[in-house]
Design an enzyme around this catalytic site. Structure first.
Site, PDB file in Angstrom:
ATOM      1  N   ALA A 193      47.772  39.941  41.556  1.00 54.81           N
ATOM      2  CA  ALA A 193      47.439  41.350  41.356  1.00 54.81           C
ATOM      3  C   ALA A 193      48.711  42.069  40.892  1.00 54.81           C
ATOM      4  O   ALA A 193      49.824  41.614  41.177  1.00 54.81           O
ATOM      5  CB  ALA A 193      46.921  41.945  42.655  1.00 54.81           C
TER       6      ALA A 193
ATOM      7  N   GLY B  42      46.386  36.674  43.379  1.00 49.06           N
ATOM      8  CA  GLY B  42      45.102  36.886  42.703  1.00 49.06           C
ATOM      9  C   GLY B  42      44.879  35.902  41.563  1.00 49.06           C
ATOM     10  O   GLY B  42      43.738  35.610  41.206  1.00 49.06           O
TER      11      GLY B  42
ATOM     12  N   GLU C  33      43.537  32.936  43.186  1.00 52.70           N
ATOM     13  CA  GLU C  33      42.184  33.303  43.641  1.00 52.70           C
ATOM     14  C   GLU C  33      41.203  33.349  42.468  1.00 52.70           C
ATOM     15  O   GLU C  33      40.041  32.960  42.601  1.00 52.70           O
ATOM     16  CB  GLU C  33      42.246  34.654  44.371  1.00 52.70           C
TER      17      GLU C  33
ATOM     18  N   GLU D 213      51.554  36.290  48.822  1.00 49.18           N
ATOM     19  CA  GLU D 213      51.448  37.699  49.257  1.00 49.18           C
ATOM     20  C   GLU D 213      52.274  37.986  50.504  1.00 49.18           C
ATOM     21  O   GLU D 213      52.790  39.087  50.687  1.00 49.18           O
ATOM     22  CB  GLU D 213      49.973  38.057  49.527  1.00 49.18           C
TER      23      GLU D 213
END
Ligand code: CAA
Length: 259
Positions: A67, A110, A113, A133
């Protein structure tokens, strides 16, 4: 409007579409605009009868480095709640056609993911998977604690999520996270090869089979078996079932139409 952060390549002849994430200057960090563009492109391709399989890739250096940290850094919890950036992932998850992630370089946070929300992962030898993260004071938020754990098991998932360690393509293959590894100059070709193989099957059977495999992750065995059986029976309403079985009997290659 033309998307800014993705490129969509489509070849009607092969029935394979390819979405390339394209923010190379930020290692394809998944900002809100990119994710919205990706969601819209997937919805369009999922509804396009010419498309049977969709590949998502980045570039050689990065599939996606997570992200967009700069976009999130100053946000409050209420901002995060209101923006609800992961709601786009709920739509991506609903893609019916098989999705293949072609991963080279970083697939982090992300990015890892996103690869895991795809149905299969083809990686280059340089691919690195991680959920780092924890190193920026948070934790995975788009499936990293769930899909990773289901794919690689508790021990490795805990280690990756709690230390942020990246794993190599070889480790990822051994752990069951990915399907195959190819040299960096060939990984995309390998993903297209896999996609083309699936695109030659009945697209209806592929969609229903995907749906049934995914059912295994959120249902009891009994429910999953029931779901599988219903989809199996349902496929007998398709012309492709008749074509597939007739072609077998006539010892010829089937020509599936998606009906
Ligand atoms: N968000 C925003 N920008 C990012 C980014 C990210 N996730 N990852 C990399 N970038 C940017 C860098 O800021 C840098 O930009 P500038 O050139 O403008 O400075 C550019 O991409 C190149 O990155 P680096 O210079 O850092 O490249 P490197 O090769 O030295 O390091 C890296 C590569 C190890 C991937 C490093 O960039 C990194 O650690 N990135 C962050 C990875 C991360 O923590 N991801 C998780 C994000 S949170 C999340 O994803 C939550 C979720 O569950 C969805």
């Amino acid at each position: 409007m033309q998307p800014e952060h993705i490129i969509v390549h489509q070849q009607a002849a092969t029935h394979v579409a390819h979405i390339q994430l394209n923010r190379p200057q930020a290692l394809n960090a998944l900002n809100l605009q990119l994710m919205t563009e990706l969601k819209t492109a997937l919805q369009t391709l999922d509804a396009d009868e010419q498309v049977r399989v969709i590949i998502i890739s980045g570039n050689e250096k990065a599939f996606a480095a997570g992200a967009d940290i700069t976009q999130m850094a100053g946000k409050s919890a209420i901002d995060m709640y209101n923006i609800d950036q992961f709601s786009t992932w709920d739509t991506i998850k609903k893609t019916k056609k098989p999705l293949i992630a072609a991963v080279s370089g970083f697939a982090l946070g992300g990015g890892c993911e996103l690869a895991m929300i795809c149905d299969m992962i083809v990686a280059s030898e340089t691919a690195r998977f991680g959920q780092p993260e924890i190193k920026i004071g948070v934790m995975p938020g788009a499936g990293g604690t769930q899909r990773l754990t289901r794919a690689v098991g508790k021990a490795l998932a805990m280690e990756m999520v709690l230390t942020g360690r990246f794993i190599t393509a070889t480790e990822a293959l051994q752990a069951g996270l990915i399907n195959r590894i190819a040299p960096v100059e060939l990984y995309l070709e390998e993903a297209v090869k896999l996609a083309s193989e699936i695109a030659a099957m009945s697209p209806l059977a592929a969609k229903m089979a995907k749906e049934a495999v995914l059912k295994a992750f959120d249902s009891s065995l009994e429910e999953g078996l029931h779901f599988e059986r219903k989809n199996f029976y349902l496929l007998f309403a398709s012309e492709d079932q008749q074509e597939g079985m007739q072609a077998f009997i006539e010892k010829r290659a089937p020509a599936f139409k998606g009906r």
